[in-house]
Design a protein around this motif. Structure first.
Motif: not given
Length: 140
Positions: A2-3, A15-18, A41, A43-44, A58-59, A84
Motif C-alpha cells: 500500500t506504500s 513498505t506497508s501491506g495488506a 491492513e 495504509t502507510s 492502519s485500518w 489513512s
C-alpha cells in the motif's frame, strides 16, 4: 503493498501491506526486517527525519511507532476510524495522523495526544508539517 518510502539516507526502504505488516528492505530488494502488530491492513509507513524510527498506519484505527529493529515504541490510539496516513514533524518530535474519522491528530513520540484538528466534512487523506514545523497542511 500500500506504500513504500526510502529512509532519509537512502539505505533502507519501508513498505506497508495488506497482510498487516510493514517490511524493511535494503535498496537491492532484500528483506531485512518485519514490523508486526497491527490487526488490519496497513495504509502507510514512513521514516522519521533522522531515519531511526518508522510510523505505520492502519485500518485498525491506530498508528504505531517502531525502531529499526522492529520494537514497538508507541501505539497512537484514539481515532474512531481507520488511519489513512501519518507524518513526522521536521525535528522528529511530533507525529500527525490523518483519519477516516475526519480529524487530524498531533501526538508526541510516546503516544500522548497533543491536539485534535477538526473541520473537514469528509475523511482526511493526508497531513504534513510545514518545513519549519509551525503549520499543518491537510487534504480531504
Amino acid at each position: 503493498m500500500t506504500s513504500a518510502s526510502f529512509s532519509p539516507d537512502g539505505s533502507k526502504i519501508v513498505t506497508s501491506g495488506a497482510d498487516t505488516t510493514a517490511r524493511l528492505w535494503n535498496p537491492q530488494g532484500r528483506e531485512i526486517g518485519t514490523l508486526k502488530g497491527h490487526t488490519s491492513e496497513l495504509t502507510s509507513a514512513s521514516f522519521s527525519p533522522d531515519g531511526t524510527r518508522i510510523v505505520t498506519t492502519s485500518w485498525d484505527g491506530t498508528a504505531r511507532v517502531w525502531d529499526l529493529h522492529g520494537t514497538l515504541l508507541a501505539t497512537l490510539e484514539g481515532h474512531r476510524a481507520g488511519v489513512s496516513a501519518a507524518s513526522f514533524s521536521p525535528n522528529g518530535t511530533r507525529i500527525l495522523t490523518a483519519s477516516w474519522d475526519k480529524t487530524v491528530r498531533i501526538w508526541d513520540l510516546h503516544g500522548t495526544l497533543l491536539a485534535t484538528l477538526e473541520g473537514h466534512t469528509a475523511w482526511v487523506s493526508s497531513a504534513s508539517f510545514s518545513p519549519d514545523g509551525s503549520r499543518v497542511l491537510t487534504t480531504s
